[in-house]
Design an enzyme around this catalytic site. Structure first.
Site, mmCIF file in Angstrom:
data_model
loop_
_atom_site.group_PDB
_atom_site.id
_atom_site.type_symbol
_atom_site.label_atom_id
_atom_site.label_comp_id
_atom_site.label_asym_id
_atom_site.label_seq_id
_atom_site.Cartn_x
_atom_site.Cartn_y
_atom_site.Cartn_z
ATOM 1 N NE ARG A 34 -4.323 -1.579 1.110
ATOM 2 C CZ ARG A 34 -5.152 -1.790 2.127
ATOM 3 N NH1 ARG A 34 -5.112 -0.993 3.180
ATOM 4 N NH2 ARG A 34 -6.026 -2.760 2.090
ATOM 5 C CG ASP A 60 -11.111 9.429 13.180
ATOM 6 O OD1 ASP A 60 -11.949 8.511 13.247
ATOM 7 O OD2 ASP A 60 -9.982 9.282 12.646
HETATM 8 C C1 SAM Z 1 -13.247 1.681 10.998
HETATM 9 S S1 SAM Z 1 -13.385 3.322 11.600
HETATM 10 C C2 SAM Z 1 -14.715 3.133 12.760
HETATM 11 C C3 SAM Z 1 -15.780 4.198 12.607
HETATM 12 C C4 SAM Z 1 -17.004 4.041 13.506
HETATM 13 N N1 SAM Z 1 -16.651 4.079 14.904
HETATM 14 C C5 SAM Z 1 -17.765 2.786 13.178
HETATM 15 O O1 SAM Z 1 -17.774 1.834 13.975
HETATM 16 O O2 SAM Z 1 -18.354 2.707 12.099
HETATM 17 C C6 SAM Z 1 -11.951 3.445 12.670
HETATM 18 C C7 SAM Z 1 -11.543 4.882 12.938
HETATM 19 O O3 SAM Z 1 -10.617 4.887 14.030
HETATM 20 C C8 SAM Z 1 -9.692 5.928 13.815
HETATM 21 N N2 SAM Z 1 -8.487 5.715 14.639
HETATM 22 C C9 SAM Z 1 -7.564 4.730 14.537
HETATM 23 N N3 SAM Z 1 -6.591 4.907 15.444
HETATM 24 C C10 SAM Z 1 -6.914 6.015 16.150
HETATM 25 C C11 SAM Z 1 -6.281 6.719 17.214
HETATM 26 N N4 SAM Z 1 -5.119 6.319 17.752
HETATM 27 N N5 SAM Z 1 -6.898 7.834 17.684
HETATM 28 C C12 SAM Z 1 -8.070 8.257 17.158
HETATM 29 N N6 SAM Z 1 -8.709 7.641 16.144
HETATM 30 C C13 SAM Z 1 -8.133 6.539 15.642
HETATM 31 C C14 SAM Z 1 -9.421 5.856 12.325
HETATM 32 O O4 SAM Z 1 -8.898 7.080 11.825
HETATM 33 C C15 SAM Z 1 -10.818 5.528 11.757
HETATM 34 O O5 SAM Z 1 -11.490 6.667 11.328
#
Ligand code: SAM
Length: 282
Positions: free
Chosen positions: A48, A158
């Site tokens: 990627r 986020d």
């Molecule tokens: C798959 S999405 C989940 C969205 C939503 N909560 C749902 O269940 O549909 C995961 C999100 O977690 C965020 N994320 C991952 N690591 C993170 C961190 N250390 N701090 C804040 N956000 C984080 C990513 O940027 C992403 O937008």
């Protein structure tokens, strides 16, 4: 380059080799700062990131990782995280949670806060906003004509600026899972064919902020409910345990933590299990 052309160019690009040293330097950096465990994602990393690294003018992973670790430029970090994780989300995701929210959690916390008329809810890892907007629609629907007398703002955070920008815009192609009555009450047509924008009554009820879940939690209020769903899947057990302990600290006694149904939480004496992926602070 159009998004589709970009994807084609990326997928037909021969991946660059990544040395053991460079791989572990990158894994350690991302783990330490963002909690995301990439230790089993070597192929994903070279698959990627190779195109992006070349496009940025680097001949191999080594100099790019030197630059990333030395400068820690948020744009570069975000580029890497966006390539290796997903912001995938959708309205009404994991409907069981919203049924429980509507039938059990909301009646209970609304009763508890009759005096102050303030609810405190956090969507942690909100991606492009569908989750906090769904929460907000449930709250407004539950409170009905009383909603205007309550402070029901949902905090949505986020680390991805790209996801947050989309979330703030609030423009989506709506899925059929949104009830027609809600479609007309909580959305307005937004020009482009089939696109809708979240109506101000819901949009203004969600506060979007950048927040890294590895950082200490220092928000003004303790939360009645924390939704942190499909985020901890990227974290190793220790990172998860430490985050859940911080969530517990930041939650009102009797408050709730909802995680993704495919996730495990590990043991935390501060919470009791209520229903699948649903926990209550003791
Ligand atoms: C798959 S999405 C989940 C969205 C939503 N909560 C749902 O269940 O549909 C995961 C999100 O977690 C965020 N994320 C991952 N690591 C993170 C961190 N250390 N701090 C804040 N956000 C984080 C990513 O940027 C992403 O937008």
């Amino acid at each position: 380059m159009e998004e589709k052309e970009q994807k084609n160019a990326e997928s037909s690009f021969a991946p660059l080799e990544i040395t053991d040293g460079d791989f572990w330097r990158l894994v350690k950096f991302i783990q330490q700062h963002y909690g995301i465990d990439l230790s089993k994602k070597r192929q994903l990393i070279s698959g990627r990131l190779s195109y992006t690294i070349k496009a940025k003018g680097y001949a191999s992973f080594g100099p790019f990782i030197d630059h990333l670790l030395e400068k820690q430029d948020p744009n570069d970090v975000e580029l890497v995280l966006n390539k290796l994780t997903t912001n995938y989300t959708f309205f009404m995701r994991e409907q069981e949670h919203f049924n429980f929210f509507q039938n059990t959690i909301l009646p209970e916390i609304v009763k508890r806060h009759q005096g102050a008329r303030t609810l405190s809810i956090w969507s942690a890892g909100c991606a492009s906003g569908e989750e906090p907007y769904t929460i907000s629609m449930y709250i407004k629907d539950f409170l009905g004509p009383e909603a205007g007398r309550w402070d029901t703002r949902v905090l949505a955070t986020d680390i991805s600026q790209q996801a947050l920008a989309k979330a703030k815009q609030g423009k989506y192609n709506l899925p059929d899972t949104i009830p027609p009555a809600w479609k007309s009450k909580f959305f307005v047509p937004a020009g482009a064919e089939g696109q809708y924008q979240v109506a101000p009554v819901i949009r203004d009820n969600v506060i979007f902020r950048t927040f890294n879940l590895m950082d200490p939690i220092r928000f003004r209020l303790k939360f009645d409910v924390i939704f942190c769903r499909n985020v901890m899947i990227y974290f190793n057990q220790q990172t998860k345990d430490e985050l859940v302990a911080r969530f517990c600290e930041a939650t009102e006694p009797g408050g709730y933590l909802l995680i993704g149904h495919s996730e495990t939480m590990g043991r935390n004496p501060g919470y009791r299990y209520l229903a699948p992926a649903t926990f209550q602070k003791r």
